[in-house]
Motif scaffolding. Structure first.
Motif, PDB file in Angstrom:
ATOM      1  N   GLU A 172      62.931 -28.520  -6.543  1.00 58.45           N
ATOM      2  CA  GLU A 172      64.360 -28.282  -6.321  1.00 58.45           C
ATOM      3  C   GLU A 172      64.919 -29.109  -5.161  1.00 58.45           C
ATOM      4  N   LEU A 176      68.847 -28.462  -9.456  1.00 61.28           N
ATOM      5  CA  LEU A 176      69.494 -27.142  -9.490  1.00 61.28           C
ATOM      6  C   LEU A 176      70.845 -27.162 -10.208  1.00 61.28           C
ATOM      7  N   PRO A 177      71.721 -28.158  -9.961  1.00 58.84           N
ATOM      8  CA  PRO A 177      72.987 -28.182 -10.714  1.00 58.84           C
ATOM      9  C   PRO A 177      72.787 -28.218 -12.221  1.00 58.84           C
ATOM     10  N   ARG A 231      70.129 -27.046 -13.938  1.00 62.84           N
ATOM     11  CA  ARG A 231      69.600 -25.756 -14.379  1.00 62.84           C
ATOM     12  C   ARG A 231      70.660 -24.656 -14.306  1.00 62.84           C
ATOM     13  N   GLU A 232      71.466 -24.672 -13.258  1.00 62.30           N
ATOM     14  CA  GLU A 232      72.475 -23.627 -13.084  1.00 62.30           C
ATOM     15  C   GLU A 232      73.559 -23.725 -14.151  1.00 62.30           C
ATOM     16  N   TYR A 233      73.965 -24.951 -14.484  1.00 56.78           N
ATOM     17  CA  TYR A 233      74.979 -25.120 -15.538  1.00 56.78           C
ATOM     18  C   TYR A 233      74.419 -24.684 -16.896  1.00 56.78           C
ATOM     19  N   LYS A 270      72.155 -22.398 -17.390  1.00 55.49           N
ATOM     20  CA  LYS A 270      72.108 -20.935 -17.379  1.00 55.49           C
ATOM     21  C   LYS A 270      73.504 -20.339 -17.591  1.00 55.49           C
ATOM     22  N   GLN A 271      74.504 -20.971 -16.971  1.00 54.61           N
ATOM     23  CA  GLN A 271      75.887 -20.517 -17.117  1.00 54.61           C
ATOM     24  C   GLN A 271      76.337 -20.615 -18.575  1.00 54.61           C
ATOM     25  N   THR A 291      78.035 -33.261 -14.546  1.00 52.38           N
ATOM     26  CA  THR A 291      77.152 -32.712 -15.583  1.00 52.38           C
ATOM     27  C   THR A 291      77.659 -33.073 -16.976  1.00 52.38           C
ATOM     28  N   THR A 299      67.569 -30.713 -18.309  1.00 54.60           N
ATOM     29  CA  THR A 299      66.885 -29.422 -18.464  1.00 54.60           C
ATOM     30  C   THR A 299      65.899 -29.446 -19.624  1.00 54.60           C
TER      31      THR A 299
END
Length: 502
Positions: free
Chosen positions: A340, A346-347, A349-351, A353-354, A379, A470
């Motif tokens: 990370e 992280l951006p 993976r976070e997007y 997940k969102q 992204t 991802t």
């Protein structure tokens, strides 16, 4: 703006002078080139400011006195080993290298297939080279090489492998990748040259590890991370310390074989070797080019993380073993790094997940995050029209060109027409457009659409950007991103259950 921590001109000046010092001691010097002679992207990443073609440019200054022998292990040809940074097999890379050397006006003496055992694919490759006017030689594996010196020096050793006639004072021995038999080739040539009465020497053009940087310097650790598949481990050169009282860094393969190699050279020449350590054999002035150690250290740490993703992906694809994965985990631990710490991870993976939460789905979301030169994160996601690679590139180009996110660079009608061509006429089962297909559409659209032209002109600014996906990218998308100069990593997860299209 990219930070620079390496002075390429100073390095080339010192490296060239040191090579010429070695050449003056012999009638002929066999110079083994470690690493990539052309396109050394690892060095470019860990040494910001390094020219990936620096070594060939250096050799270009010596071209009137130099010629090249290209080694390739026949087994690598047989199993279609791929050079990952270009996405091409080793036989294709040999052809590419010959073209590159010729473009610089550097003489290619021949191609040598090492440890040749009559492999069928290797035979076909040899025939192709010969019919293209390239001299081809083969060396068979020598029983007991290198430890059984008597066998190596005997009639069933170097004597049975052919001599490659050379005419220039510097003979560069290079290869598409590691473990190609470069050292054995140099020693074999030295054996025959000595029998012909020539005063001949051997040296190794080293890049990594850097002998006069600390053992645990991130640049040296990054080399270890890059060679986990070869089980390379950096060590203090105890031979060098005993001979000179100075600390030097080398790696296990050179350390293990040095006493034997030294003995072979002494047996060939009938004289005591001038080399007291494996470090002595190297020609490495890399440290002289480092102008900002902090910048270089941070770049090397990022390379270590990038390599950790690469190893996990190779393991997923069946190209790496568990030992390599474990070794990489140890390297991350000892450098106090985690995946990370790579900015776009992280951006992305976070997007993803969102998106998963928004759609109320358990399906994996394919997302790519791109870190632009100013640090801004962009992204892109896979949609019905295009995949995440294509979307991330278009979104990045719009941001770089200051084009509003709401403006479409490409008409959906055009994209849908290309999709129909793929599925209806070309019988593809994957309708989403790839990065390459979308870039072609953008280049055509730029002819008549000023907004598309603005975005298209930003393509050079994707050079050296950092990206993370991802999911595992297919080879076409991965190579397109690399061709744009983007450094891309991905999580070791296939985007679908479809084995063929993955």
């Amino acid at each position: 703006m990219k930070k620079v921590g390496f002075d390429i001109e100073k390095y080339l000046q010192e490296q060239s002078a040191y090579i010429l010092e070695r050449v003056e001691q012999y009638d002929k010097l066999y110079l083994e080139f470690g690493g990539k002679l052309i396109g050394d992207k690892h060095a470019k990443r860990v040494l910001p400011g390094f020219d990936e073609d620096a070594k060939i440019k250096l050799l270009n200054t010596l071209k009137d006195n130099a010629e090249i022998i290209i080694c390739v292990y026949a087994g690598d040809i047989e199993r279609n080993k791929v050079r990952e940074d270009y996405g091409i097999t080793y036989d294709q890379d040999v052809l590419r290298l010959i073209d590159e050397y010729r473009a610089y006006g550097i003489s290619v003496n021949s191609v040598l297939l090492t440890r040749y055992e009559g492999q069928p694919t290797a035979k076909v490759f040899m025939t192709k080279l010969e019919r293209s006017g390239i001299r081809v030689f083969t060396h068979s594996q020598i029983k007991g090489y290198p430890t059984n010196v008597e066998e190596v020096i005997g009639e069933e050793g170097f004597a049975k492998n052919p001599y490659i006639e050379t005419t220039k004072p510097i003979v560069v021995v290079t290869a598409p990748g590691p473990a190609s038999g470069k050292l054995a080739t140099c020693l074999n040539q030295m054996y025959h040259e000595h029998r012909l009465g020539n005063k001949v020497g051997y040296a190794k053009f080293e890049t990594f590890p850097v002998w006069n940087l600390p053992l645990k310097h991130p640049v040296n650790i990054a080399y270890e991370a890059a060679t986990v598949d070869l089980k390379d481990v950096n060590l203090i050169d105890n031979y060098h310390y005993e001979a000179y009282g100075k600390v030097a860094v080398n790696y296990n393969r050179d350390m293990e074989t040095f006493p034997v190699i030294k003995r072979i050279i002494e047996r060939i020449t009938g004289k005591e070797s001038v080399y007291q350590s494996p470090t002595d054999m190297g020609v490495n002035r890399l440290k002289s080019g480092i102008t900002d150690d902090e910048i270089v250290q941070e770049a090397a740490r990022q390379e270590i993380i990038r390599r950790s993703f690469s190893v996990e992906n190779d393991y997923k694809k069946g190209l790496a073993d568990e030992d390599s994965v474990r070794h990489m985990q140890v390297i991350l631990e000892e450098t106090n790094l985690k995946k990370e710490d790579r900015a776009p991870v992280l951006p992305a993976r976070e997007y993803a997940k969102q998106l998963q939460e928004q759609e109320g789905s358990t399906n994996l979301q394919a997302v790519i995050a791109v870190e632009l030169p100013n640090g801004e994160m962009i992204t892109g996601r896979t949609t019905k029209l295009m995949d995440a690679s294509a979307a991330a590139i278009l979104n990045s180009l719009k941001k770089l060109a200051n084009i509003s996110d709401e403006i479409k660079l490409l008409s959906p009608m055009i994209l849908e027409t290309i999709q129909r061509l793929k599925t209806d006429e070309l019988n593809s089962r994957v309708p989403t457009l790839t990065a390459n297909e979308v870039l072609i559409a953008l280049s055509i659209s730029a002819v008549t659409n000023p907004t598309s032209e603005l975005a298209y002109k930003q393509l050079p600014n994707l050079q050296d950007t950092q990206a993370h996906s991802t999911v595992i990218l297919n080879r076409e998308n991965e190579q397109t991103l690399k061709n744009l100069g983007m450094d891309v990593t991905n999580d070791p997860i296939y985007p679908t259950d479809n084995l063929f299209y993955n």
